[in-house]
Structure formats: C-alpha cells, structure tokens
Design an enzyme around this catalytic site. Structure first.
Site, PDB file in Angstrom:
ATOM      1  N   ARG A 129       0.836  -1.217   0.000  1.00 30.53           N
ATOM      2  CA  ARG A 129       0.000   0.000   0.000  1.00 30.53           C
ATOM      3  C   ARG A 129       0.860   1.252   0.000  1.00 30.53           C
ATOM      4  NH1 ARG A 129      -5.268  -2.118   3.472  1.00 30.53           N
ATOM      5  NH2 ARG A 129      -6.032  -3.197   1.618  1.00 30.53           N
ATOM      6  N   TYR A 145      -5.918  -0.666  -7.377  1.00 30.95           N
ATOM      7  CA  TYR A 145      -5.345  -1.893  -6.782  1.00 30.95           C
ATOM      8  C   TYR A 145      -4.787  -1.658  -5.370  1.00 30.95           C
ATOM      9  CZ  TYR A 145      -0.902  -0.666  -9.365  1.00 30.95           C
ATOM     10  OH  TYR A 145       0.203  -0.077  -9.884  1.00 30.95           O
ATOM     11  N   GLU A 146      -4.456  -2.752  -4.715  1.00 29.33           N
ATOM     12  CA  GLU A 146      -4.032  -2.726  -3.292  1.00 29.33           C
ATOM     13  C   GLU A 146      -5.126  -2.188  -2.382  1.00 29.33           C
ATOM     14  OE1 GLU A 146      -1.283  -5.000  -3.409  1.00 29.33           O
ATOM     15  OE2 GLU A 146      -1.893  -4.152  -1.498  1.00 29.33           O
ATOM     16  N   GLY A 147      -6.375  -2.528  -2.686  1.00 26.07           N
ATOM     17  CA  GLY A 147      -7.511  -2.006  -1.926  1.00 26.07           C
ATOM     18  C   GLY A 147      -7.906  -0.683  -2.547  1.00 26.07           C
ATOM     19  N   GLN A 158      -9.865   2.076   1.336  1.00 22.41           N
ATOM     20  CA  GLN A 158      -8.893   2.741   2.233  1.00 22.41           C
ATOM     21  C   GLN A 158      -9.610   3.696   3.184  1.00 22.41           C
ATOM     22  OE1 GLN A 158      -5.725   1.774   2.157  1.00 22.41           O
ATOM     23  NE2 GLN A 158      -6.238   0.478   0.416  1.00 22.41           N
TER      24      GLN A 158
END
Ligand code: FAD
Length: 592
Positions: A297, A437-439, A444
C-alpha cells in the site's frame, strides 16, 4: 520528455517533513549516517533518470506480450532489470541476515518513488517481491526463509501477490482457491486467480507466488484463509530451480495503462495441485497478507507521488516553451503560457499536491522505521499505530492526486496533451490504476474511519492532531509576511479535522451508513490538513536553514499556496462528513 530525479527535494522532505534526520540523530538506525543516505539517493536518482526513464515510452508502446504460456517483456526491460538487481536496489531495506542492506524503509520509499517516476510499469516488477520478502521474513519458517529469501532479496527471483479471483476483489473473504494438506507436510493448491501483476515474465528464472487459499472445513470469510508460497519452479536439493510446478499464466490483460506490466490470469492445480508451502499458521493467512499489503500500500501510494512528480516536471518544461497570448504587462507580443495566471495556478497545484503527498508518504515510512527500530516498546507501539493511521491516507490521497496532477498535466499541454507522442497522456493512463489496486481508495477510506480512527480509543489520531497544531504556533512565532494566511487557513483546516474526527469517534459510531458515506471526504480532509502542516514545516525548516534564500522563498510560497488554495477545502469537506453523507443515504430515489 526526460525525468530528472528531484533528489534534493526528496532528501528535504525525508529530513524535514518525515523526520528522518532526527531519527538518524537518535541512532535508531545504528551507525547509518546522513552522508550514506545522501549518496544512496543520489545514485538511485542517477539510475532512475539515466537507465530506467528512457524505457517508459518504449514499455507503453510495446507492452508485454503473451504467447504459449510465456510473457515477453518490452525491449531493454530484461537488461535493465538485471543491472538494477546487480546494483543491489531490490534488497535495499531487506534484512542483512539474508543478503539485504538493512537500510531504512524511508530511504527505500524514496527510491521506490524514483523507480516509479522513471517507469511505473518497471517499478511494479519489484514491488510485490519486496512485499513478499516482508511477509516471509515476518511469518515464514526458518527453512522457507533459508531457501527463498536470499534470491528474492537479490532480485534473482520475483514475487507475486495472489488474492483476487473473479468473485473476490474487495471482498477477499469470498475467495475459493483450495488448499489440501499433503502427506509430506506441503499443500496442494488449486483454483484461478485474476489480475496478478507480473504473474509470468521473462525477467528471472523463477517466480515465487504468495497465494491466499482456503483449507477444507476452514471458517468462512477472511478467518478461513491461509497464505502459501508457491514457486513457479520447485527447488532442487541445491536450491536451484528444478521441476515446473502446477501453476501457469493463462493470459494477460489489455489495459488502459502500465502496458509493460503483465497482468495475468493464473491457473493453479489443473494437473492435480500446485505444490505450496504454508507461511505462518493455517487460517491465519490474512495476518501474513497484511504484512505484505502494508508494504504494497505504501509502495502504491509512492506510485501516485511518482507519476505526479513526472507529470509536473513535464508540464513545467512545456509551459516555459509554449508561447500563446499576451500576458498582462509582458514586453513581448507572445508570452510563454507559464506567464498566464491560470496556467500558474495549474502548475502550482501540481507542485503543491505532489509535495504534500510525498511528505505524507515519507512520514508513513519513517513511522514504519520507528515501529521496527524505536528505542523501547512504548515508542515502537506508538509508531506502529501512527503508521497504521497514516497508511490508508497515504495510499488514497497520493494516488488520487496522482490522477489529478496527471490530468492537469494534460491540461497544461492543451491539445498536445491529448496526443500520445508528448507522453502526458501516458502518465494519466498509468496513474489511473493506483487508486484501484491494493484495496480501492474507497476501501482505504473505510479502513481509516472504521478501523484506524478507533485504534486505542482514538488516542493515536488525537495525538497526531495535537502535533499538527504545533505547526500553527510555529508559523505565528516566525512572523514571516510571505506566509500570508497560511497559519489561519491551517488552523481552520485542523479545526474542521478535529470536529469531523470527534463526530466519527462519537455519535458517528451509531450511524454506520453515514460514516461509510462520509469516509472518502473525511480521508481527503485528513490529508489536506496534514499535508498543509507538512508543507509549512518544510518552509519553516528552509527558513531556519537559509534565511531569505531562494529555496526558503519557494517553500514558503508553496506552503502558502497549499493553505490558501487547497486546505481551504477542509471546511466544505467537514460539511460533507456531517451533512452531505447523510444526503447520500436519503437519495436512493435518485438511483432508481
Ligand atoms: C492492473 C491490475 C493489477 C492488479 N494486480 C493485482 C495483484 O497483483 N494481485 C491481486 O491479488 N490483485 C491484483 N489486482 C486486483 C485489484 O486489487 C482489484 O481489482 C481491487 O482490489 C478491486 O477489486 P475488484 O476489481 O473486484 O472491484 P470490486 O471489489 O468489485 O469493487 C468495485 C467498486 O465497488 C467498491 N466497493 C466494493 N466493496 C465495497 C464495500 N464493501 N464498501 C464500499 N465500496 C465497495 C470499490 O471501492 C469499487 O469502487 C490488480 C488489478 C489490476 C486492474
């Protein structure tokens, strides 16, 4: 347009926003000196600007290609990746025990920014390797560490992170990839994963997949997931790659941007089961995956900064060259567009947002360093909570502004920005994925309001807001007219942040729909208030170092611009958290 790594700016942000200088002075990195940090950053800047940046447009035009189960990366990719690993960049912050250099996460973060400014699709190749190293170092057995860490750290092998499946994106707990225990203590993994970054490529002779899967009779949801290490090639007794494992790429995606980064559909176990090795404990895979995701992240956040920096450099250069119209009071008949106030506004917005996002990301990185190396347990715990609080803010704000800045970059170029050959459009296309991406950035924001604010009863966020207030006092004390309304606007932004935070921690807890609807505006409010304070801190530091010097004047001007043009949004954002979010939940009729 070429990229010139802004090494001096990066070092300044590390030292004066993020506090790397004082962390070094306190000795939390042992005998590491400022000179070494400076030399590492300078060399990284040189490599990024000279060796990687020229690949950016080639990678975009050429892309990676899939044929018969193999992926061919663009011309120059393989040689540059090899040179990059041979220079030791992959293991910069990895444990020395396994061949890494053990440098601070913050220094690595600065380098990650530079690799990704130079070519984001290239920067991605090592991204998940570094994240996998973190997870394996923290949770792997000694045997797994011994066999895999040295080659992952050297970059001779890359890593992938495999969560996503067609029915399981944000909802990771819905994943169905299966794991069965085998008699020899290993596992057999079968299923399908989608969107796997660098799932297959020709850069290295092995790829180590970090795969989330579910054991038979495991609890439903995320509590039933386990993490497995699944090598593309199983290792021979001497540790070299041997027999092919039962895992393969089925295809790669055609995407809006990052064309050179192969995004693969992966098939595991269509010949009976890919051999996998458990990392950590059964059904505790999410805890291990969080170690991976925390690295990833922050790295994605740095991609936002990276693209914003490159887009800003390009727009600045274009705006100095392109002549149109007559600027008020100008001697010449045709003025460079940088002379027009509206273009100045765009360029200043680009620079200010980029620097604020950089400051937030590096501050998160130094918090991670303090969490790992702080002097005592209490300091490490506080730093861990600070990093946890700031990570979603860094990820979402930096990647949002990456898109905004790249879009402004196109606007500064006018029609030429929309034409591919200038390269401005590539930044915009590449930047778009980082908010997903990555949440996703929505996830978030939800993480921030539902998990991070309530940490330790709200103590970390309250302590942080208290620290930000010191900056207001410091600006008032210095009494520098060039700051304009900075301290007033910053104080107003902090007041808004404090009221919105109190509400979310208190009454908001009984009103989950409103909290969730207000999460994204709250995250932005948090970021503009914190970013404003950080830019002001940089300006104050510059004034201390070189009173009346050019750099100090420029930093005060950027801090003032941010406070008076960006942080002023705080009161509106606060209002959205209180009132606007409620209207979201009363507007179903409008969605019919
Ligand atoms: C180029 C690329 C590379 C990738 N690389 C990898 C990789 O290496 N490994 C990997 O595992 N995955 C990877 N991914 C997958 C990526 O992480 C997911 O696309 C992302 O997590 C979102 O999942 P989704 O696409 O299923 O969207 P969805 O989960 O369907 O989300 C769609 C929208 O709904 C929102 N949403 C969903 N759930 C909620 C909720 N509970 N509350 C509020 N809003 C919600 C989201 O914010 C989003 O706006 C990659 C994707 C791409 C495109």
């Amino acid at each position: 347009m070429t990229y010139r790594a802004p090494v001096a700016d990066i070092k300044f942000a590390l030292d004066h926003s993020a506090g790397l200088e004082s962390a070094l002075r306190e000795g939390i990195f042992g005998d590491l000196t400022d000179d070494v940090v400076e030399a590492v950053l300078a060399e990284a800047g040189r490599f990024a600007s000279e060796a990687i940046a020229p690949l950016n447009a080639v990678g975009d035009r050429h892309g990676s290609h899939f044929k018969d189960g193999a992926v061919v990366t663009p011309p120059g990719w393989k040689e540059t990746y090899r040179a990059w690993t041979q220079a030791g960049w992959n293991g910069l912050a990895s444990p020395t025990q396994w061949g890494g250099q053990g440098l601070p996460t913050a220094v690595n973060a600065a380098c990650i920014e530079m690799w990704n400014s130079a070519a984001m699709a290239f920067g991605l190749a090592s991204f998940l390797t570094m994240a996998g190293i973190d997870a394996l170092s923290a949770h792997g057995s000694e045997d797994l560490k011994r066999r895999y860490l040295p080659k992952l750290i050297s970059g001779e092998w890359t890593g992938t992170m495999q969560l996503t499946e067609p029915q399981a994106g944000s909802d990771v707990g819905a994943l169905r990839t299966r794991a069965e225990r085998a008699a020899d203590g290993s596992y057999r993994i079968s299923g399908q994963k989608i969107f796997i970054t660098y799932g297959e490529h020709d850069l290295t002779d092995n790829i180590i997949h970090f795969v989330l899967a579910r054991l038979p009779n495991a609890p439903a949801g995320t509590k039933g997931l386990s993490l497995f290490l699944v090598p593309k090639f199983l290792l021979k007794a001497d540790g070299s790659p041997g027999e092919r494992n039962d895992v393969r790429a089925q295809s790669i995606e055609h995407k809006l941007g990052i064309h050179a980064s192969p995004t693969c559909t992966m098939i595991l176990g269509d010949k009976g089961g890919a051999i996998g090795f458990l990392i950590g404990e059964e059904n505790r895979g999410m805890a291990c995956m969080f170690t991976m995701m925390n690295h990833a992240r922050l790295a994605v956040a740095l991609q936002g900064v990276a693209i914003a920096e490159r887009a800003t450099q390009q727009a600045m250069a274009y705006a100095r060259e392109r002549k149109q119209g007559h600027a008020v009071g100008a001697a010449e008949s045709s003025s460079p567009i940088i002379a027009h106030p509206d273009v100045k506004r765009m360029l200043l917005t680009m620079r200010a947002l980029t620097r604020a996002a950089r400051a937030i990301c590096y501050t998160t990185a130094v918090a991670l360093d303090r969490a790992a190396h702080g002097a005592d347990t209490a300091m490490r715990h506080a730093a861990h909570e600070r990093a946890a609080l700031l990570t979603p803010v860094a990820k979402a704000f930096a990647t949002d502004i990456g898109i905004e800045v790249a879009s402004l970059g196109i606007q500064v170029h006018g029609g030429m920005g929309y034409i591919e050959e200038t390269g401005a459009a590539q930044h915009y296309r590449d930047a778009r994925i980082a908010a997903i991406y990555e949440g996703t950035n929505g996830i978030q924001a939800i993480d921030l309001v539902t998990r991070k604010l309530p940490l330790s009863g709200g103590a970390p966020v309250k302590a942080y807001m208290g620290e930000l207030r010191h900056t207001v006092e410091a600006i008032n004390v210095v009494n520098e007219p060039a700051f304009g309304w900075t301290s007033v606007r910053l104080e107003e932004a902090l007041d808004s942040l404090e009221r919105a935070t109190q509400w979310l921690l208190g009454r908001g807890q009984n009103d989950p729909d409103t909290v969730l609807a207000g999460a994204t505006p709250y995250l932005r409010l948090f970021a503009v208030a914190a970013g404003s304070a950080m830019l002001a801190e940089e300006a104050l530091a510059a004034l201390r170092i070189e009173r009346n010097g050019a750099d100090a004047a420029a930093r005060v001007a950027i801090a003032r611009f941010f406070a008076e043009n960006v942080a002023v949004a705080a009161s509106g954002l606060e209002r959205i958290v209180f009132e606007g979010a409620e209207s979201v939940n009363n507007a179903d009729a409008a969605l019919a």
